[in-house]
Design a protein around this motif. Structure first.
Motif, PDB file in Angstrom:
ATOM      1  N   SER A 160       1.661  -6.118   1.340  1.00 13.08           N
ATOM      2  CA  SER A 160       2.462  -4.951   0.956  1.00 13.08           C
ATOM      3  C   SER A 160       2.834  -5.023  -0.520  1.00 13.08           C
ATOM      4  O   SER A 160       2.816  -4.006  -1.236  1.00 13.08           O
ATOM      5  CB  SER A 160       3.735  -4.877   1.808  1.00 13.08           C
ATOM      6  OG  SER A 160       3.451  -4.515   3.135  1.00 13.08           O
ATOM      7  N   TYR A 161       3.153  -6.220  -0.983  1.00  9.67           N
ATOM      8  CA  TYR A 161       3.504  -6.432  -2.387  1.00  9.67           C
ATOM      9  C   TYR A 161       2.320  -6.058  -3.289  1.00  9.67           C
ATOM     10  O   TYR A 161       2.468  -5.347  -4.299  1.00  9.67           O
ATOM     11  CB  TYR A 161       3.875  -7.906  -2.567  1.00  9.67           C
ATOM     12  CG  TYR A 161       4.890  -8.228  -3.642  1.00  9.67           C
ATOM     13  CD1 TYR A 161       5.012  -7.484  -4.809  1.00  9.67           C
ATOM     14  CD2 TYR A 161       5.726  -9.337  -3.481  1.00  9.67           C
ATOM     15  CE1 TYR A 161       5.941  -7.808  -5.783  1.00  9.67           C
ATOM     16  CE2 TYR A 161       6.665  -9.660  -4.451  1.00  9.67           C
ATOM     17  CZ  TYR A 161       6.775  -8.903  -5.596  1.00  9.67           C
ATOM     18  OH  TYR A 161       7.693  -9.231  -6.560  1.00  9.67           O
ATOM     19  N   LEU A 162       1.129  -6.507  -2.926  1.00 10.23           N
ATOM     20  CA  LEU A 162      -0.076  -6.158  -3.683  1.00 10.23           C
ATOM     21  C   LEU A 162      -0.351  -4.660  -3.645  1.00 10.23           C
ATOM     22  O   LEU A 162      -0.955  -4.106  -4.562  1.00 10.23           O
ATOM     23  CB  LEU A 162      -1.280  -6.916  -3.120  1.00 10.23           C
ATOM     24  CG  LEU A 162      -1.329  -8.420  -3.363  1.00 10.23           C
ATOM     25  CD1 LEU A 162      -2.397  -9.070  -2.483  1.00 10.23           C
ATOM     26  CD2 LEU A 162      -1.589  -8.727  -4.837  1.00 10.23           C
ATOM     27  N   SER A 163       0.104  -4.007  -2.598  1.00 14.69           N
ATOM     28  CA  SER A 163      -0.107  -2.563  -2.460  1.00 14.69           C
ATOM     29  C   SER A 163       0.809  -1.759  -3.361  1.00 14.69           C
ATOM     30  O   SER A 163       0.380  -0.769  -3.968  1.00 14.69           O
ATOM     31  CB  SER A 163       0.133  -2.145  -1.001  1.00 14.69           C
ATOM     32  OG  SER A 163      -0.823  -2.705  -0.124  1.00 14.69           O
ATOM     33  N   LEU A 376      -5.341  -1.634  -2.966  1.00  9.41           N
ATOM     34  CA  LEU A 376      -5.920  -2.943  -2.641  1.00  9.41           C
ATOM     35  C   LEU A 376      -7.396  -3.001  -3.028  1.00  9.41           C
ATOM     36  O   LEU A 376      -7.896  -4.048  -3.458  1.00  9.41           O
ATOM     37  CB  LEU A 376      -5.741  -3.239  -1.152  1.00  9.41           C
ATOM     38  CG  LEU A 376      -4.286  -3.427  -0.692  1.00  9.41           C
ATOM     39  CD1 LEU A 376      -4.212  -3.513   0.825  1.00  9.41           C
ATOM     40  CD2 LEU A 376      -3.660  -4.665  -1.324  1.00  9.41           C
ATOM     41  N   ALA A 377      -8.095  -1.880  -2.912  1.00  8.52           N
ATOM     42  CA  ALA A 377      -9.515  -1.840  -3.256  1.00  8.52           C
ATOM     43  C   ALA A 377      -9.746  -2.003  -4.756  1.00  8.52           C
ATOM     44  O   ALA A 377     -10.837  -2.425  -5.164  1.00  8.52           O
ATOM     45  CB  ALA A 377     -10.136  -0.540  -2.772  1.00  8.52           C
ATOM     46  N   ARG A 378      -8.753  -1.685  -5.571  1.00  8.89           N
ATOM     47  CA  ARG A 378      -8.903  -1.858  -7.021  1.00  8.89           C
ATOM     48  C   ARG A 378      -8.005  -2.997  -7.544  1.00  8.89           C
ATOM     49  O   ARG A 378      -7.732  -3.079  -8.739  1.00  8.89           O
ATOM     50  CB  ARG A 378      -8.594  -0.555  -7.748  1.00  8.89           C
ATOM     51  CG  ARG A 378      -7.197  -0.003  -7.535  1.00  8.89           C
ATOM     52  CD  ARG A 378      -6.980   1.261  -8.381  1.00  8.89           C
ATOM     53  NE  ARG A 378      -5.637   1.793  -8.201  1.00  8.89           N
ATOM     54  CZ  ARG A 378      -5.312   2.757  -7.347  1.00  8.89           C
ATOM     55  NH1 ARG A 378      -6.255   3.305  -6.586  1.00  8.89           N
ATOM     56  NH2 ARG A 378      -4.068   3.184  -7.246  1.00  8.89           N
ATOM     57  N   ASN A 379      -7.589  -3.875  -6.654  1.00  5.87           N
ATOM     58  CA  ASN A 379      -6.712  -4.991  -7.006  1.00  5.87           C
ATOM     59  C   ASN A 379      -7.295  -5.825  -8.156  1.00  5.87           C
ATOM     60  O   ASN A 379      -8.496  -6.080  -8.217  1.00  5.87           O
ATOM     61  CB  ASN A 379      -6.516  -5.889  -5.773  1.00  5.87           C
ATOM     62  CG  ASN A 379      -5.796  -7.175  -6.103  1.00  5.87           C
ATOM     63  OD1 ASN A 379      -4.637  -7.153  -6.500  1.00  5.87           O
ATOM     64  ND2 ASN A 379      -6.484  -8.302  -5.965  1.00  5.87           N
ATOM     65  N   ALA A 405     -11.429  -5.948   2.156  1.00  8.19           N
ATOM     66  CA  ALA A 405     -10.890  -4.702   1.605  1.00  8.19           C
ATOM     67  C   ALA A 405     -10.029  -4.926   0.372  1.00  8.19           C
ATOM     68  O   ALA A 405      -9.670  -3.960  -0.303  1.00  8.19           O
ATOM     69  CB  ALA A 405     -10.072  -3.977   2.676  1.00  8.19           C
ATOM     70  N   ILE A 406      -9.680  -6.173   0.073  1.00  6.31           N
ATOM     71  CA  ILE A 406      -8.838  -6.476  -1.090  1.00  6.31           C
ATOM     72  C   ILE A 406      -9.742  -7.012  -2.199  1.00  6.31           C
ATOM     73  O   ILE A 406     -10.313  -8.103  -2.081  1.00  6.31           O
ATOM     74  CB  ILE A 406      -7.743  -7.491  -0.742  1.00  6.31           C
ATOM     75  CG1 ILE A 406      -6.852  -6.940   0.377  1.00  6.31           C
ATOM     76  CG2 ILE A 406      -6.896  -7.806  -1.982  1.00  6.31           C
ATOM     77  CD1 ILE A 406      -5.775  -7.910   0.845  1.00  6.31           C
ATOM     78  N   ARG A 407      -9.867  -6.253  -3.247  1.00  5.52           N
ATOM     79  CA  ARG A 407     -10.792  -6.610  -4.327  1.00  5.52           C
ATOM     80  C   ARG A 407     -10.439  -7.979  -4.912  1.00  5.52           C
ATOM     81  O   ARG A 407      -9.303  -8.262  -5.249  1.00  5.52           O
ATOM     82  CB  ARG A 407     -10.729  -5.553  -5.429  1.00  5.52           C
ATOM     83  CG  ARG A 407     -11.665  -5.802  -6.604  1.00  5.52           C
ATOM     84  CD  ARG A 407     -11.607  -4.630  -7.572  1.00  5.52           C
ATOM     85  NE  ARG A 407     -12.474  -4.840  -8.728  1.00  5.52           N
ATOM     86  CZ  ARG A 407     -12.064  -5.407  -9.861  1.00  5.52           C
ATOM     87  NH1 ARG A 407     -10.798  -5.795  -9.986  1.00  5.52           N
ATOM     88  NH2 ARG A 407     -12.899  -5.568 -10.869  1.00  5.52           N
TER      89      ARG A 407
END
Length: 441
Positions: A160-163, A376-379, A405-407
């Protein structure tokens, strides 16, 4: 608050210096002028680094749960010993836990009616915890991002934090805590019950006599009322919840030793022994961590629908978990893991005062999203995650789907550890994840 904490009190342990921090934060970060609560965190620094006044980057530890406080350190063992070699560590008691403003059967009635209690607790999910972390970071680090280590539910919070606030994270490390980004609670438990069955049968393969012991206990409980020392009524279904032990590295052995002391001969015939009862109560009680029961299914809710006691409903799709019926059919007793059920509010005295609140939360709709799939996809934050291949609590397929799904996320998939690997593995798990995140492994 009755448990007033003086902030910035510093104490010493062998090898560590510990400092208390207390933060006054909004209950609802969208309404900063509204009600506030207090959130406690403990700063931990290696004694030698403290004495040298070293400038250290911060590492935030997010505990599993939900509803449990952070670790209480005693010396420099385990993952913490590795962390303080290079970090200033913050152990956060997430809102409602530990020394933060408590949310228990004693304090929640102060909120008013069960409906008012449920409305209050709706602000205790991962999204609110992330906003707490960001408010705390602004006060502690001078705005610098920190490394976040999320264990289990703490890993859910980290995603969630990364989001929603990736600018606050320098590096993210996740242990046994990659949530499915889209699965609802029903999908989570449909994947969980087969894992619980697998863990139960693996335990019986290791300790064949335990199948007989568990069967005897279930037959006894079907015919006799047994009340544990803390007042919990031990039903066959409650006994099955001892399977939560099977999610830790030494849990199968602990369960075995517990079962071998189950009965005592009394003037009324065989009854469950006090030794057994004390140990069972220690495993099952949620008196000091009621949020684990009240909010457990809400951590999966983000599509607006009510969870409606998902684990209890889905269990009916797996008739092998009917312990009494299984014995009648000649099948073994299957243990359950971290599932929560409405009958827990009846058999556990520490939960009974919160029965109506729990039902209101289970019926609650309108839960918002916890993850931003596009973000997340462009993390761009370095992320490393330990995925435990035989994890009782987090489905491996779900975890790996999220990892993809998390780059930029790098995974370490292993069956060397169970769900408690970051603690059971000493410094090895944290060290491996740091090297993965830094491109050194």
């Amino acid at each position: 608050m009755s448990n007033v904490i003086a902030p910035h009190v510093t104490v010493r342990q062998p090898g560590l210096v510990l400092t208390d921090h207390l933060f006054d934060l909004p209950l609802d970060h969208a309404a900063p002028d509204g009600e506030h609560l207090q959130v406690y965190a403990r700063e931990v620094v290696a004694a030698a680094r403290f004495a040298a006044r070293d400038e250290l980057p911060w590492l935030l530890f997010l505990q599993g749960g939900p509803g449990f406080p952070a670790d209480r350190p005693v010396g420099t063992g385990g993952w913490l010993g590795r962390a303080v070699q290079e970090f200033r560590v913050l152990l956060l008691d997430q809102r409602g836990t530990g020394r933060s403003t408590p949310a228990t059967r004693q304090t929640l009635p102060l909120r008013g009616t069960p409906a008012e209690q449920a409305d209050y607790l709706a602000h205790f999910r991962a999204d609110a915890i992330v906003r707490d972390c960001e408010a705390i970071r602004a006060r502690l680090t001078g705005g610098a991002p920190w490394t976040v280590l999320g264990q289990s539910f703490g890993g859910f919070c980290t995603v969630s934090y990364l989001s929603y606030a990736p600018e606050g994270i320098a590096t993210a490390l996740i242990t046994g805590g990659l949530p499915d980004l889209a699965a609802d609670a029903d999908a989570v438990y449909r994947a969980a019950y087969p894992r619980m069955a697998h863990k139960s049968l693996a335990h019986y393969a290791r300790y064949p006599g335990d199948a007989v012991a568990a069967a005897r206990i279930v037959r006894h409980l079907a015919d006799h009322e047994e009340v544990l020392p803390d007042g919990t009524v031990l039903t066959p279904e409650a006994f099955q919840q001892l399977g939560i032990l099977l999610g830790s590295g030494d849990g199968s052995h602990r369960l075995h030793y517990l079962l071998e002391d189950a009965f005592a001969e009394t003037v009324d015939g065989p009854r469950l022994s006090d030794r057994f009862g004390e140990q069972v109560a220690a495993v099952l009680s949620r008196t000091t961590s009621p949020l684990y029961t009240l909010l457990h299914e809400a951590i999966y809710a983000q599509d607006g629908r009510a969870t409606d006691w998902s684990a209890h409903r889905v269990r009916a799709e797996f008739p092998g978990f009917d312990a009494v019926g299984a014995l009648a059919a000649g099948d073994p007793v299957l243990f359950t893991g971290e599932s929560v059920h409405p009958w827990m509010l009846d058999v556990q005295p520490g939960l009974r005062p919160l029965r109506e609140t729990a039902h209101l939360l289970a019926a609650r709709t309108g839960w918002g999203p916890l993850y931003d799939v596009e973000q997340l996809a462009r993390n761009t934050v370095p992320v490393a995650a330990a995925v435990y291949h035989d994890d009782l609590f987090v489905d491996t397929e779900h975890a790996l789907r999220t990892a993809a799904a998390i780059r930029g996320l790098r995974t370490w998939v292993t069956n060397e550890y169970e769900h408690d690997g970051v603690r059971a593995g000493g410094s090895a798990v944290l060290d491996r994840l740091l090297r993965l995140a830094r491109g050194e492994a």
